[in-house]
Structure formats: C-alpha cells, structure tokens
Design a protein around this motif. Structure first.
Motif, PDB file in Angstrom:
ATOM      1  N   UNK A 140       0.856  -1.179   0.000  1.00  0.00           N
ATOM      2  CA  UNK A 140       0.000   0.000   0.000  1.00  0.00           C
ATOM      3  C   UNK A 140       0.899   1.237   0.000  1.00  0.00           C
ATOM      4  N   UNK A 141       0.803   2.112  -1.006  1.00  0.00           N
ATOM      5  CA  UNK A 141       1.700   3.277  -1.061  1.00  0.00           C
ATOM      6  C   UNK A 141       1.574   4.205   0.144  1.00  0.00           C
ATOM      7  N   UNK A 142       0.468   4.138   0.852  1.00  0.00           N
ATOM      8  CA  UNK A 142       0.324   4.969   2.049  1.00  0.00           C
ATOM      9  C   UNK A 142       1.280   4.522   3.147  1.00  0.00           C
ATOM     10  N   UNK A 143       1.795   3.308   3.039  1.00  0.00           N
ATOM     11  CA  UNK A 143       2.760   2.805   4.012  1.00  0.00           C
ATOM     12  C   UNK A 143       4.195   3.138   3.624  1.00  0.00           C
ATOM     13  N   UNK A 144       4.353   4.009   2.646  1.00  0.00           N
ATOM     14  CA  UNK A 144       5.677   4.481   2.260  1.00  0.00           C
ATOM     15  C   UNK A 144       5.709   5.992   2.456  1.00  0.00           C
ATOM     16  N   UNK A 145       6.556   6.452   3.360  1.00  0.00           N
ATOM     17  CA  UNK A 145       6.659   7.878   3.686  1.00  0.00           C
ATOM     18  C   UNK A 145       8.083   8.339   3.383  1.00  0.00           C
ATOM     19  N   UNK A 146       8.219   9.239   2.434  1.00  0.00           N
ATOM     20  CA  UNK A 146       9.535   9.783   2.140  1.00  0.00           C
ATOM     21  C   UNK A 146       9.797  11.021   2.979  1.00  0.00           C
ATOM     22  N   UNK A 147      11.013  11.154   3.471  1.00  0.00           N
ATOM     23  CA  UNK A 147      11.329  12.364   4.244  1.00  0.00           C
ATOM     24  C   UNK A 147      11.145  13.605   3.381  1.00  0.00           C
ATOM     25  N   UNK A 148      11.380  13.460   2.070  1.00  0.00           N
ATOM     26  CA  UNK A 148      11.053  14.516   1.116  1.00  0.00           C
ATOM     27  C   UNK A 148      11.498  15.898   1.543  1.00  0.00           C
ATOM     28  N   UNK A 149      10.568  16.847   1.469  1.00  0.00           N
ATOM     29  CA  UNK A 149      10.906  18.236   1.799  1.00  0.00           C
ATOM     30  C   UNK A 149      10.592  18.601   3.245  1.00  0.00           C
ATOM     31  N   UNK A 150      10.465  17.592   4.107  1.00  0.00           N
ATOM     32  CA  UNK A 150      10.279  17.895   5.532  1.00  0.00           C
ATOM     33  C   UNK A 150      11.444  18.736   6.044  1.00  0.00           C
ATOM     34  N   UNK A 151      12.657  18.344   5.668  1.00  0.00           N
ATOM     35  CA  UNK A 151      13.840  19.098   6.079  1.00  0.00           C
ATOM     36  C   UNK A 151      13.915  20.434   5.356  1.00  0.00           C
ATOM     37  N   UNK A 152      13.646  20.442   4.055  1.00  0.00           N
ATOM     38  CA  UNK A 152      13.701  21.692   3.290  1.00  0.00           C
ATOM     39  C   UNK A 152      12.692  22.704   3.824  1.00  0.00           C
ATOM     40  N   UNK A 153      11.531  22.220   4.279  1.00  0.00           N
ATOM     41  CA  UNK A 153      10.529  23.107   4.869  1.00  0.00           C
ATOM     42  C   UNK A 153      11.042  23.708   6.175  1.00  0.00           C
ATOM     43  N   UNK A 154      11.788  22.911   6.935  1.00  0.00           N
ATOM     44  CA  UNK A 154      12.410  23.440   8.158  1.00  0.00           C
ATOM     45  C   UNK A 154      13.438  24.510   7.807  1.00  0.00           C
ATOM     46  N   UNK A 155      14.172  24.290   6.723  1.00  0.00           N
ATOM     47  CA  UNK A 155      15.147  25.291   6.281  1.00  0.00           C
ATOM     48  C   UNK A 155      14.443  26.582   5.857  1.00  0.00           C
ATOM     49  N   UNK A 156      13.285  26.433   5.217  1.00  0.00           N
ATOM     50  CA  UNK A 156      12.515  27.615   4.818  1.00  0.00           C
ATOM     51  C   UNK A 156      12.041  28.381   6.045  1.00  0.00           C
ATOM     52  N   UNK A 157      11.528  27.663   7.035  1.00  0.00           N
ATOM     53  CA  UNK A 157      11.075  28.335   8.262  1.00  0.00           C
ATOM     54  C   UNK A 157      12.239  29.033   8.961  1.00  0.00           C
ATOM     55  N   UNK A 158      13.405  28.413   8.913  1.00  0.00           N
ATOM     56  CA  UNK A 158      14.584  29.024   9.510  1.00  0.00           C
ATOM     57  C   UNK A 158      14.944  30.317   8.785  1.00  0.00           C
ATOM     58  N   UNK A 159      14.874  30.289   7.449  1.00  0.00           N
ATOM     59  CA  UNK A 159      15.188  31.478   6.658  1.00  0.00           C
ATOM     60  C   UNK A 159      14.210  32.610   6.956  1.00  0.00           C
ATOM     61  N   UNK A 160      12.925  32.267   7.076  1.00  0.00           N
ATOM     62  CA  UNK A 160      11.910  33.275   7.388  1.00  0.00           C
ATOM     63  C   UNK A 160      12.090  33.792   8.812  1.00  0.00           C
ATOM     64  N   UNK A 161      12.418  32.898   9.726  1.00  0.00           N
ATOM     65  CA  UNK A 161      12.622  33.285  11.126  1.00  0.00           C
ATOM     66  C   UNK A 161      13.745  34.308  11.259  1.00  0.00           C
ATOM     67  N   UNK A 254       0.143  13.772  12.639  1.00  0.00           N
ATOM     68  CA  UNK A 254       1.048  14.908  12.537  1.00  0.00           C
ATOM     69  C   UNK A 254       1.033  15.461  11.112  1.00  0.00           C
ATOM     70  N   UNK A 255       0.893  16.768  10.969  1.00  0.00           N
ATOM     71  CA  UNK A 255       0.876  17.397   9.652  1.00  0.00           C
ATOM     72  C   UNK A 255       2.268  17.921   9.325  1.00  0.00           C
ATOM     73  N   UNK A 256       2.803  17.449   8.221  1.00  0.00           N
ATOM     74  CA  UNK A 256       4.112  17.906   7.767  1.00  0.00           C
ATOM     75  C   UNK A 256       4.198  17.716   6.267  1.00  0.00           C
ATOM     76  N   UNK A 257       5.181  18.330   5.657  1.00  0.00           N
ATOM     77  CA  UNK A 257       5.405  18.127   4.231  1.00  0.00           C
ATOM     78  C   UNK A 257       6.340  16.938   4.064  1.00  0.00           C
ATOM     79  N   UNK A 258       5.914  15.934   3.320  1.00  0.00           N
ATOM     80  CA  UNK A 258       6.746  14.765   3.072  1.00  0.00           C
ATOM     81  C   UNK A 258       6.332  14.140   1.751  1.00  0.00           C
ATOM     82  N   UNK A 259       7.107  13.164   1.310  1.00  0.00           N
ATOM     83  CA  UNK A 259       6.887  12.574  -0.011  1.00  0.00           C
ATOM     84  C   UNK A 259       5.869  11.447   0.060  1.00  0.00           C
TER      85      UNK A 259
END
Length: 325
Positions: A140-161, A254-259
């Motif tokens: 089931x593809x729902x059982x595959x979670x890529x870290x994706x842009x979870x980290x990149x989103x944190x970098x974006x929040x850091x840049x905005x902060x 948990x709501x986050x951006x991921x693949x």
C-alpha cells in the motif's frame, strides 16, 4: 502486556547512525534492528550504541542484523538510509543509480519475509526511491513515507525566522515538490498563527516584506552549505526522519510536508512528491492540497516532470521486475 516498539534502520552511514542514536536518545524504541553491508562499521556502531545504553532514557534491545534483511520483517517502521553520499556531491540526482541498485537488494527480501509496517525512506533521490519501493514491494503506497521536503521546509522556516525574528515553530511554511533542485516554496500559503504573510506584508512591510525568492533559494541550497564543509549532511535530515517515525509510532496525525504517492493532487499522479500530509500509525492518512498561485502550480508541475525524468533514466527493468500490475 506492554506494546514493544520495533524499528529497523537500513544503512549505518552518517545519517543512519544518527537516526539510530536519536531514536535511542528520545526513548522511542524498545527494539532496534540495524543493517549494513559494511560488517565492521555495523559491529562498531552496535557496540557504541550498546555502550551508551546506561545513558539513554530506558533500555533497548539492539540487534546487529548484518545484511540479513529478513530480520526486519517484524518491525513497525523501517528507515531506509542506505546510499552513497559521495555520489551526491553535485546534486541529489547523483545517487540515482547507486541507491536504486542498493534498494533492489533488500526491498523484495523484506517484503517476502512478511513486513507489514511503514517504510520511512531518506535515501536520495528521495522521491524516486520511494516510487521504487512502491513498485518493487507492491505494498500500500500509504505505508511508504519519504522524508522529502520535511527538512527543506524546516530550512525555509529558519530562513523566514531570521528575517522576521519570529520563532520557527510559530511559522507555517512548506517547500513542495522534489527533494532536490526543482523544489519550491509555497510562499502564498505562509502564515504566522492565523495571520497570512500577505496580510503582514501589508501591515508591516519593513519587517515582512523580505525577498521571498531569496528565502526559497536559501532553503533549496541549505544542504549544500552543510555539505561544503563536512562532505555530508547528517543531523538535520536524521531528525526529520525520526520525527516521522515518532508520528507513526505515536499515531499522532502529525501534519508535515513529506513525499507521498500523488493521486491527482494539483493534477499530478503516479509518482511520489512532497505535499502536506497527515502522518499516523498507518503512514500517510490524508493529504492537503494547498491553494497554490499560478507560479507555484507551474513550479509543482515542473518539479514532478523532473522526478519523472529521473524515473525514466532507470530503464526498462521496472517494467520487467515490478510487482505492481
């Protein structure tokens, strides 16, 4: 009887070892199963973790599985951190063939051994490897979670902060698309509490009227600032993966951006790419489709096309060996 939380980590390089250590430091696992093809490296890491058990929050069974991937079948979550970071010196696409070939050595074996848990995949290019896990496992593809842009989103929040002086945890901001050079910032959807960025730009232009494209670029290339002096990235990406594992083990929603596998979001389907997702015990529970503006929608399409281009490079063996009919 208490529930036993079991997590496997494939690959004990820079990232995989930090994932394992963070799981232990946070007390998230009761049994930790470690795999790597480098027997001495794996033995050394297992010994180091075992020596540190007195300093972790609670005891944990730590198992050196070598390359016996079948031993991971009983895990709740398997973290795929297998790869070759040196191949990514120019960009994350550099690992395309090597990580794909590595993944082919264990996906079927884990699947055939009866794994029913959730994959959390870090290996680059992240979206392609997630798609590969799906195709070769047939799960089931729902059982595959890529870290994706979870980290990149944190970098974006850091840049905005840094530009606004507000705490990163109070900023809602996401990088979407590929975990790679084609990712982009959904700046039209950025908010601070219940205030949109657009509202705050109108009210306090001197504070919130920062260069949005500059922020996006900082988030996109942040990993290579780290890589330049270390030859790898490790702490931040490991924490992004562990946060996903925590959400799965705790069924947090948990709501986050991921693949995740796209099924029509923003007009795209059939590949893994990063969008906001709800993560719980069964992996991806739900996806959120953001109200992207015209520029952002075009960027998402372009990013998905880049992912498809990478997939196409892997050749016809997907058609012959895929378990997905």
């Amino acid at each position: 009887m208490a529930y036993i939380r079991k997590v496997g980590v494939l690959g004990q390089g820079h990232v995989g070892a930090h994932v394992a250590n963070s799981l232990l430091v946070q007390g998230l696992v009761d049994e930790l199963y470690l795999c790597d093809i480098n027997a001495q490296k794996l033995t050394s890491e297992t010994q180091d973790f075992t020596d540190a058990l007195s300093f972790y929050p609670h005891n944990c069974k730590i198992v050196n599985c070598g390359d016996e991937y079948e031993k991971l079948a009983g895990c709740d979550v398997i973290v795929n951190a297998a790869g070759d970071v040196a191949s990514a010196a120019k960009d994350r696409d550099g690992e395309l063939f090597v990580t794909s070939e590595i993944a082919r050595t264990f996906i079927a074996r884990v699947t055939d051994a009866g794994f029913k848990g959730v994959w959390v995949s870090i290996s680059n290019p992240c979206d392609v490897i997630c798609t590969e896990i799906w195709r070769l496992s047939g799960c089931d593809p729902k059982r595959i979670v890529g870290s994706g842009t979870a980290l990149d989103s944190a970098r974006l929040r850091n840049a905005i902060s840094k530009r606004t002086g507000l705490d990163q945890h109070s900023i809602n901001a996401y990088m979407l698309g590929e975990h790679g050079a084609s990712q982009f910032a959904a700046m039209s959807c950025v908010s601070f509490g219940c205030k949109t960025l657009a509202d705050l730009v109108a009210e306090q232009p001197e504070r919130f009227g920062f260069d949005q494209l500059e922020c996006e670029e900082e988030a996109r290339h942040g990993g290579y600032v780290t890589y330049a002096g270390k030859g790898c990235t490790e702490y931040a990406v490991a924490q992004a993966a562990v946060r996903l594992v925590q959400a799965i083990l705790g069924n947090e929603h948990y709501v986050t951006c991921c693949s995740t596998l796209l099924t029509g979001e923003h007009g795209e389907e059939g590949i893994f790419s990063s969008i906001p997702c709800v993560v719980g015990a069964n992996g991806i529970e739900e996806t959120f489709e953001l109200p992207l503006n015209e520029r952002e929608q075009a960027a998402f399409r372009a990013s998905c096309e880049h992912i498809r281009g990478n997939i196409a490079q892997l050749g016809e063996w997907w058609n012959t060996e895929s378990r997905v009919k």
